[in-house]
Design a protein around this motif. Structure first.
Motif, mmCIF file in Angstrom:
data_model
loop_
_atom_site.group_PDB
_atom_site.id
_atom_site.type_symbol
_atom_site.label_atom_id
_atom_site.label_comp_id
_atom_site.label_asym_id
_atom_site.label_seq_id
_atom_site.Cartn_x
_atom_site.Cartn_y
_atom_site.Cartn_z
ATOM 1 N N ALA A 1 0.676 -1.280 -0.027
ATOM 2 C CA ALA A 1 -0.021 -0.053 0.176
ATOM 3 C C ALA A 1 0.767 1.406 0.043
ATOM 4 C CB ALA A 1 -0.998 -0.062 1.274
ATOM 5 N N GLY A 2 1.814 1.382 0.795
ATOM 6 C CA GLY A 2 2.648 2.317 0.606
ATOM 7 C C GLY A 2 3.404 2.785 -0.360
ATOM 8 N N PRO A 3 4.071 1.970 -1.247
ATOM 9 C CA PRO A 3 4.777 2.365 -2.498
ATOM 10 C C PRO A 3 3.701 2.937 -3.560
ATOM 11 C CG PRO A 3 5.639 0.590 -1.764
ATOM 12 C CD PRO A 3 4.516 0.688 -0.895
ATOM 13 N N LEU A 4 2.483 1.955 -3.340
ATOM 14 C CA LEU A 4 1.224 2.283 -4.557
ATOM 15 C C LEU A 4 0.652 3.857 -4.281
ATOM 16 C CD1 LEU A 4 -0.478 -1.009 -4.966
ATOM 17 C CD2 LEU A 4 0.932 0.033 -6.368
ATOM 18 N N VAL A 5 0.417 3.888 -2.970
ATOM 19 C CA VAL A 5 -0.126 5.309 -2.597
ATOM 20 C C VAL A 5 0.901 6.368 -2.757
ATOM 21 C CG1 VAL A 5 -1.048 6.615 -0.716
ATOM 22 C CG2 VAL A 5 -1.694 4.441 -1.026
ATOM 23 N N GLY A 6 1.898 6.349 -2.294
ATOM 24 C CA GLY A 6 3.027 7.116 -2.376
ATOM 25 C C GLY A 6 3.394 7.399 -3.650
ATOM 26 N N GLY A 7 3.892 6.453 -4.425
ATOM 27 C CA GLY A 7 4.439 6.652 -5.814
ATOM 28 C C GLY A 7 3.288 7.426 -6.652
ATOM 29 N N ALA A 8 1.932 7.234 -6.161
ATOM 30 C CA ALA A 8 0.869 7.885 -7.035
ATOM 31 C C ALA A 8 0.606 9.347 -6.763
ATOM 32 C CB ALA A 8 -0.390 7.057 -7.016
ATOM 33 N N LEU A 9 0.844 9.656 -5.220
ATOM 34 C CA LEU A 9 0.528 11.063 -4.617
ATOM 35 C C LEU A 9 1.730 11.887 -4.481
ATOM 36 C CD1 LEU A 9 -2.017 9.916 -1.560
ATOM 37 C CD2 LEU A 9 -2.386 10.484 -4.019
ATOM 38 N N VAL B 1 1.319 14.342 -6.880
ATOM 39 C CA VAL B 1 0.055 15.297 -6.560
ATOM 40 C C VAL B 1 0.227 16.277 -5.321
ATOM 41 C CG1 VAL B 1 -2.738 15.105 -6.269
ATOM 42 C CG2 VAL B 1 -1.391 13.609 -7.753
ATOM 43 N N LEU B 2 0.469 15.369 -4.237
ATOM 44 C CA LEU B 2 0.345 16.107 -2.892
ATOM 45 C C LEU B 2 1.835 16.656 -2.527
ATOM 46 C CD1 LEU B 2 -1.691 13.762 -0.863
ATOM 47 C CD2 LEU B 2 -2.463 15.751 -2.345
ATOM 48 N N GLY B 3 3.017 15.961 -3.139
ATOM 49 C CA GLY B 3 4.344 16.638 -2.711
ATOM 50 C C GLY B 3 4.905 15.590 -1.400
ATOM 51 N N PHE B 4 5.921 15.731 -1.011
ATOM 52 C CA PHE B 4 6.687 14.899 -0.224
ATOM 53 C C PHE B 4 6.051 15.160 1.328
ATOM 54 C CE2 PHE B 4 9.890 15.634 -3.379
ATOM 55 C CZ PHE B 4 9.899 14.579 -3.903
ATOM 56 N N SER B 5 5.809 16.351 1.830
ATOM 57 C CA SER B 5 5.445 16.662 3.225
ATOM 58 C C SER B 5 4.294 15.774 3.632
ATOM 59 C CB SER B 5 5.353 17.962 3.519
ATOM 60 O OG SER B 5 4.125 18.775 2.622
ATOM 61 N N GLY C 1 8.314 9.958 -8.934
ATOM 62 C CA GLY C 1 7.085 9.072 -8.641
ATOM 63 C C GLY C 1 6.548 8.635 -10.117
ATOM 64 N N GLY C 2 5.286 8.320 -10.026
ATOM 65 C CA GLY C 2 4.714 7.822 -11.449
ATOM 66 C C GLY C 2 4.442 6.160 -11.089
ATOM 67 N N LEU C 3 3.907 5.710 -12.326
ATOM 68 C CA LEU C 3 3.317 4.261 -12.154
ATOM 69 C C LEU C 3 4.494 3.262 -12.324
ATOM 70 C CD1 LEU C 3 0.972 2.205 -12.448
ATOM 71 C CD2 LEU C 3 1.286 2.145 -15.091
ATOM 72 N N ALA C 4 5.462 3.410 -12.929
ATOM 73 C CA ALA C 4 6.888 2.425 -12.897
ATOM 74 C C ALA C 4 7.253 2.272 -11.564
ATOM 75 C CB ALA C 4 7.514 2.702 -14.121
ATOM 76 N N PHE C 5 7.327 3.598 -10.954
ATOM 77 C CA PHE C 5 8.013 3.563 -9.585
ATOM 78 C C PHE C 5 7.358 3.047 -8.496
ATOM 79 C CE2 PHE C 5 8.459 5.777 -5.649
ATOM 80 C CZ PHE C 5 9.587 6.214 -5.517
ATOM 81 N N ALA C 6 5.870 3.178 -8.687
ATOM 82 C CA ALA C 6 4.998 2.486 -7.598
ATOM 83 C C ALA C 6 4.946 1.066 -7.894
ATOM 84 C CB ALA C 6 3.604 3.139 -7.901
ATOM 85 N N VAL C 7 4.829 0.593 -9.164
ATOM 86 C CA VAL C 7 4.661 -0.845 -9.475
ATOM 87 C C VAL C 7 6.089 -1.698 -8.851
ATOM 88 C CG1 VAL C 7 4.743 -2.524 -11.200
ATOM 89 C CG2 VAL C 7 3.105 -0.561 -11.213
#
Length: 424
Positions: A161-169, A172-176, A261-267
């Motif tokens: 869940a962490g990488p999928l959510v993090g890579g996608a967000l 959008v939201l930034g690191f903080s 980030g991005g899809l490949a990063f998250a996968v």
């Protein structure tokens, strides 16, 4: 139906109230922790565009982990373990909050980020051996393999869940904001720790906590060749076969994704824990394995083979995602399933063989190996990839895992022959 139940994870440890509280809290906090694990290298890569700098997270994480992991194990063998868990969990909350602040204030200095990360790893270094040393005090011996498999299942579930959510967000939201989620989620662990009973060491042995006490732990370990080998084979698997620091470069260069980030990063970040999670869900068999030494060796050989295949898929991608990304994810997931089995058996070997008075120090060595190995890999892979490229470095590492594991297994056959009485 009976066969399916035998294959699924053994949930009997959840009937123990103290373990159940820690387990439930871990479900929440591991997601936040994995968000930070994904966000730190992503932020560094965004600052620098360099895998070598990303690899420095290994160095800045390893030094405090080694020092405070070993010292924390010594503390866990002399003081109430509940108090140690409370203090270090509070330290993890504070450092996570500092990561949030530096990102929210627009920090562009990579050394500030690495320093905060280093302090966080010092807290982690004391917390984890203490937490592991507690487990045999609250779970019956015959349920230790199942409890360790459940812990790994939760960890890897959050790591999906962490990488999928993090890579996608992240884009959008930034690191903080991701650091802030980790900070808030850690309060669940603090609540679970505060609900534990007092956990003093049953019989303090050896000198007072410090360097001499740590040395006593190493002397004890030297008399236990099977436990020593369990550390050696895991170091081989992690140092040579964990290409974690190369994932941002692979996602960007090999699979044509964005630099942040991005899809490949998250996968790629989620694939290995996804496999480990599936391996944990289907871990009902681990409590029935008697030849645990051989099982560890086989699991690490599967890991090495999977990492080699992962590197080949990355090499063939040539700037495209699609089927090559899916194939790379399958190989990485297979490695994750093998790793969760290896970890469950190695943890059980240590927890069931060491005395309570030595358990904290050996768990300190264990956490240094388990968490320190990948950090050494971050540094090594980052440096080698600057010359060979991410794919070639990964393939070479996977092959070395296979060769070196076979070599040390032949050199110490007692480890391969190690067996325990069949549980239950």
């Amino acid at each position: 139906m009976r066969r399916l139940r035998a294959l699924l994870a053994d949930t009997r440890p959840l009937k123990v109230p103290a373990y159940r509280r820690l387990f439930n809290a871990q479900i929440i906090t591991v997601i936040g922790a994995q968000l930070t694990i994904v966000t730190v290298p992503a932020q560094i890569y965004a600052m620098t565009g360099s895998s070598a700098y990303v690899g420095l997270t290994g160095l800045f994480g390893l030094v405090p982990l080694v020092v405070f992991g070993l010292y924390g194990g010594s503390l866990a063998d002399h003081f109430d373990r509940r108090r140690l868990l409370t203090a270090t969990t509070a330290g993890l909350i504070l450092t996570s909050a500092l990561l949030f602040l530096q990102a929210a204030m627009g920090n562009t200095n990579v050394w500030v980020l690495l320093t905060i990360f280093s302090i966080q790893q010092a807290c982690f270094g004391i917390n984890q051996p203490t937490r592991s040393a507690v487990l045999p005090r609250i779970v019956p011996p015959e349920l230790l393999p199942a409890a360790n498999a459940l812990n790994m299942t939760v960890f890897t579930g959050g790591a999906i869940a962490g990488p999928l959510v993090g890579g996608a967000l992240i884009p959008v939201l930034g690191f903080s904001w991701l650091y802030l989620v980790d900070t808030l989620f850690l309060f669940a662990t603090l609540w679970a720790v505060l609900s534990l009973p007092s956990l003093p060491v049953e019989a303090v042995a050896g000198s007072s906590p410090g360097l001499r006490s740590v040395i006593d732990g190493f002397r004890y370990l030297a008399t236990q060749p099977v436990l020593l080998m369990s550390f050696v084979v895991d170091l081989i698997a992690m140092v040579f076969g964990m290409p974690r620091a190369l994932i941002p470069e692979m996602a960007d260069i090999n699979f044509g994704g964005p630099s942040e980030g991005g899809l490949a990063f998250a996968v790629l970040f989620a694939a290995m824990p996804a496999g480990a999670f599936l391996g944990g869900v289907l871990s009902g068999w681990v409590s029935r394995v008697e030849m645990q030494g051989r099982a560890v060796v086989m699991a690490i050989l599967v890991w090495g083979t999977a990492i080699t295949g992962f590197g080949v898929a990355v090499a063939l991608a040539d700037g495209r995602a699609g089927g090559w990304l899916a194939l790379a994810a399958v190989f990485f997931a297979a490695g994750g399933a093998a790793d969760v089995a290896s970890a469950a058996f190695r943890s059980t070997m240590l927890q069931s063989s060491a005395t309570d008075a030595m358990r904290g120090r050996l768990q300190g060595v264990f956490i240094v190996v388990v968490a320190g190995g990948p950090r050494l890999a971050d540094v090594l892979h980052g440096l080698v990839a600057s010359s060979l490229g991410a794919a070639a470095t990964t393939i070479l590492g996977g092959v070395l895992v296979i060769v070196l594991t076979l070599a040390v297994s032949a050199a110490v056959p007692a480890f391969v022959r190690y067996r325990v009485p069949r549980a239950g």
